[in-house]
Design an enzyme around this catalytic site. Structure first.
Site, PDB file in Angstrom:
ATOM      1  N   ARG A 119      20.158  27.575 -64.531  1.00 25.52           N
ATOM      2  CA  ARG A 119      20.588  26.845 -63.800  1.00 25.52           C
ATOM      3  C   ARG A 119      21.091  27.264 -62.502  1.00 25.52           C
ATOM      4  NH1 ARG A 119      24.479  29.169 -63.079  1.00 25.52           N
ATOM      5  NH2 ARG A 119      25.559  27.229 -61.856  1.00 25.52           N
ATOM      6  N   GLY A 120      21.492  26.731 -61.540  1.00 22.85           N
ATOM      7  CA  GLY A 120      21.965  27.051 -60.239  1.00 22.85           C
ATOM      8  C   GLY A 120      20.586  27.153 -59.331  1.00 22.85           C
ATOM      9  N   ALA A 121      20.697  26.626 -57.928  1.00 24.18           N
ATOM     10  CA  ALA A 121      19.658  26.024 -57.379  1.00 24.18           C
ATOM     11  C   ALA A 121      18.648  27.383 -57.148  1.00 24.18           C
ATOM     12  CB  ALA A 121      20.037  25.674 -56.065  1.00 24.18           C
ATOM     13  N   ARG A 158      14.861  18.302 -62.679  1.00 27.03           N
ATOM     14  CA  ARG A 158      16.173  18.393 -61.965  1.00 27.03           C
ATOM     15  C   ARG A 158      16.013  18.088 -60.408  1.00 27.03           C
ATOM     16  NH1 ARG A 158      20.688  22.177 -63.301  1.00 27.03           N
ATOM     17  NH2 ARG A 158      21.674  20.251 -62.910  1.00 27.03           N
ATOM     18  N   GLN A 171      30.655  25.408 -66.128  1.00 21.41           N
ATOM     19  CA  GLN A 171      30.027  26.592 -65.548  1.00 21.41           C
ATOM     20  C   GLN A 171      30.952  27.665 -65.146  1.00 21.41           C
ATOM     21  OE1 GLN A 171      29.123  23.215 -65.136  1.00 21.41           O
ATOM     22  NE2 GLN A 171      26.800  23.023 -64.923  1.00 21.41           N
ATOM     23  N   ASP A 201      23.318  22.993 -53.552  1.00 22.86           N
ATOM     24  CA  ASP A 201      22.061  22.680 -54.121  1.00 22.86           C
ATOM     25  C   ASP A 201      21.103  22.249 -53.233  1.00 22.86           C
ATOM     26  OD1 ASP A 201      24.143  22.427 -56.475  1.00 22.86           O
ATOM     27  OD2 ASP A 201      22.153  22.855 -57.099  1.00 22.86           O
ATOM     28  N   ASN A 204      26.598  19.729 -53.830  1.00 24.09           N
ATOM     29  CA  ASN A 204      27.037  20.859 -54.894  1.00 24.09           C
ATOM     30  C   ASN A 204      27.691  20.072 -55.923  1.00 24.09           C
ATOM     31  OD1 ASN A 204      26.950  23.770 -55.378  1.00 24.09           O
ATOM     32  ND2 ASN A 204      29.165  23.447 -55.232  1.00 24.09           N
ATOM     33  N   LYS A 205      28.069  21.018 -56.977  1.00 26.52           N
ATOM     34  CA  LYS A 205      28.426  20.516 -58.245  1.00 26.52           C
ATOM     35  C   LYS A 205      29.553  19.535 -58.092  1.00 26.52           C
ATOM     36  CE  LYS A 205      27.402  21.153 -61.501  1.00 26.52           C
ATOM     37  NZ  LYS A 205      26.282  20.512 -62.128  1.00 26.52           N
TER      38      LYS A 205
HETATM   39  O1  MRU Z   1      24.119  21.867 -62.608  1.00 24.03           O
HETATM   40  P1  MRU Z   1      23.953  23.321 -62.244  1.00 24.03           P
HETATM   41  O2  MRU Z   1      24.773  24.272 -63.113  1.00 24.03           O
HETATM   42  O3  MRU Z   1      22.821  23.956 -61.833  1.00 24.03           O
HETATM   43  O4  MRU Z   1      24.905  23.321 -60.721  1.00 24.03           O
HETATM   44  C1  MRU Z   1      24.824  24.510 -59.897  1.00 24.03           C
HETATM   45  C2  MRU Z   1      25.798  24.410 -58.817  1.00 24.03           C
HETATM   46  O5  MRU Z   1      26.131  23.382 -58.554  1.00 24.03           O
HETATM   47  C3  MRU Z   1      25.680  25.525 -57.855  1.00 24.03           C
HETATM   48  O6  MRU Z   1      26.840  25.747 -57.077  1.00 24.03           O
HETATM   49  C4  MRU Z   1      24.562  25.538 -56.685  1.00 24.03           C
HETATM   50  O7  MRU Z   1      23.214  25.385 -57.555  1.00 24.03           O
HETATM   51  C5  MRU Z   1      24.608  26.692 -55.912  1.00 24.03           C
HETATM   52  S1  MRU Z   1      23.886  27.958 -57.012  1.00 24.03           S
HETATM   53  C6  MRU Z   1      23.888  29.553 -55.769  1.00 24.03           C
END
Ligand code: MRU
Length: 342
Positions: A44-46, A87, A191, A232, A242-243
Site C-alpha cells: 500500500r501507499g501510492a 484501488r 498505518q 495519493d 491523502n489518508k
Molecule cells: O490506504 P493506504 O495505506 O494505501 O494510504 C496511504 C496514504 O494515504 C499515504 O499517505 C499516501 O499513499 C502517500 S505514500 C508515500
C-alpha cells in the site's frame, strides 16, 4: 529494507498487514494474486502500489499465449483492467499502468515481455531516485531540533525505499539535523501505529505515537513545528487527496499557525483533474470500522461510512515537496510549469 523486490519471475512483497508483529514476505507469481494483495493492503501507499502494479503487468504478460501482437494486446488489457480496478484514489497506479500499456503498444511481440520488465524496473529505479531527491528538497524546510507530526505511512513502506514524508525526515537527518516525530495512529487500519512507528523505531528516530484525536491538543500547545504527510493524488489546483484524517490535520495546523507540508513525487500529480472535488475517493468495507482485529466493537447492523481518503484544499497547504523542487501558491500555474519541465 525494500518494500518490494523482483526475483526473476516473481515479486517479493513485505506483507504490511502482518506488521509490526511479524515480518513475512510473499512471493507472488500471478497478476491476480498481486491484484488481491493491493486490495487487501499487503502492499500500500501510492508509489509502492504503482510499482507493484507494473510488476503485476510483467507477471500477467508472462502467462499470455498469443500468436499476434493484436491478440497479445487484447489479453494484456484484461491484466491492466484487473490491476486498475484494485484501488481508485492513488493516481500512481493508473500512471504506472499507462506507462506499461504504452510500452506494450510500441514493442514487437517477440520483445514485448522483456520491454515490460525493463519498464517496471525503470519505474522502480525512478521511484527510488524521486524519493531521495524530494527528501533533499524537503530537508531544507526542516530545522535542527524540529518535532514533526505525520499521518498514515508515507515512508519506505509506502514507496520502494526512503519514503516521501518520512524520506524528508531521513534526508534532514542525513544533513545532521535532529528530528523528533509524532505519528498519528491512523484509524481505522492503523498505518501510523503499525507501520510508521515500526519503520521509524527501526531507523532510530525518536517517535511518539498518538491517537488521531490527540493532534489538536499537541498542535495547540506548540509541541509540533510542522506537519508532513504524503499524497495519493494532487489535482491541478493543488488540492491533495491523502489518508482520511489529513484534512482535519491541515485545518488544525492552519488554526495554530503550524506549516503543513505535502511530500509527493510528480507521479502523484494529476493535472487532468481541475480540483480535488474530482478525485475518486475509495470507500472500504464496513467491517474495517465495526471490527478491531476480528473483535466486533459496534452494534450489529449499524450503518457505517468508511472513506479511505479525504481532500485537503490547497489553501491549507504551505508547500508541496516534489523531486523537481518545492512548490507554493499559486499552485495552478506552478504545478503546470513543474510538470512541463518534468
Ligand atoms: O490506504 P493506504 O495505506 O494505501 O494510504 C496511504 C496514504 O494515504 C499515504 O499517505 C499516501 O499513499 C502517500 S505514500 C508515500
Amino acid at each position: 529494507m525494500r518494500t518490494l523486490q523482483w526475483l526473476d519471475g516473481r515479486l517479493r512483497l513485505l506483507d504490511q498487514t502482518r506488521l509490526p508483529g511479524e515480518e513475512v514476505y510473499l512471493d507472488l507469481q500471478s497478476y491476480s494474486d498481486l491484484a488481491s494483495a493491493i486490495k487487501e493492503l499487503k502492499v500500500r501507499g501510492a508509489p509502492a502500489i504503482g510499482v507493484a502494479a507494473a510488476y503485476g503487468v510483467v507477471l500477467g504478460a508472462a502467462k499470455i499465449r498469443a500468436r499476434t501482437k493484436g491478440d497479445f494486446v487484447v489479453q494484456l488489457e484484461v491484466v491492466l483492467q484487473t490491476l486498475a480496478s484494485t484501488r481508485p484514489t492513488a493516481v500512481n497506479l493508473f500512471w504506472a499502468l499507462d506507462r506499461m500499456r504504452r510500452v506494450a503498444e510500441k514493442s514487437k511481440l517477440s520483445e514485448v515481455r522483456d520491454a515490460l520488465l525493463a519498464e517496471a524496473q525503470r519505474l522502480e529505479a525512478e521511484d527510488v531516485q524521486a524519493n531521495h531527491r524530494l527528501g533533499e528538497a524537503g530537508a531544507e524546510l526542516i530545522e535542527d531540533g524540529f518535532t514533526v507530526l505525520t499521518h498514515c505511512n508515507a515512508g519506505a513502506l509506502a514507496t520502494v525505499e526512503h519514503g516521501t514524508a518520512l524520506g524528508v525526515l531521513r534526508s534532514a537527518r542525513e544533513k545532521g539535523k535532529q528530528v523528533q516525530v509524532y505519528a498519528s495512529e491512523t484509524r481505522p487500519l492503523l498505518q501510523g501505529a503499525r507501520l510508521t512507528a515500526w519503520e521509524l523505531i527501526r531507523d532510530g528516530f525518536p517517535v511518539t505515537l498518538i491517537t488521531d484525536n490527540m493532534a489538536g491538543h499537541f498542535l495547540s500547545r506548540g509541541a509540533i513545528d510542522c506537519v508532513i504527510v504524503g499524497a495519493d493524488r494532487v489535482a491541478a489546483n493543488g488540492d491533495v487527496a491523502n489518508k482520511i484524517g489529513t484534512y482535519s490535520l491541515a485545518v488544525l495546523a492552519m488554526e495554530n499557525g503550524v506549516p503543513f507540508y505535502v511530500a509527493a513525487p510528480t507521479s502523484t500529480i494529476d493535472l487532468s483533474l481541475p480540483s480535488g472535488a474530482h478525485i475518486p475517493i475509495e470507500e472500504r468495507a464496513p467491517d474495517e470500522v465495526t471490527q478491531f482485529r476480528g473483535v466486533t466493537v459496534a452494534p450489529v447492523g449499524v450503518k457505517v461510512a468508511n472513506p479511505a481518503f479525504d481532500v485537503t484544499p490547497h489553501q491549507y497547504i504551505s508547500a508541496i515537496i516534489t523531486e523537481k523542487g518545492v512548490v507554493r501558491e499559486p499552485y495552478g500555474d506552478r504545478l503546470k510549469k513543474l510538470m512541463e519541465e518534468a
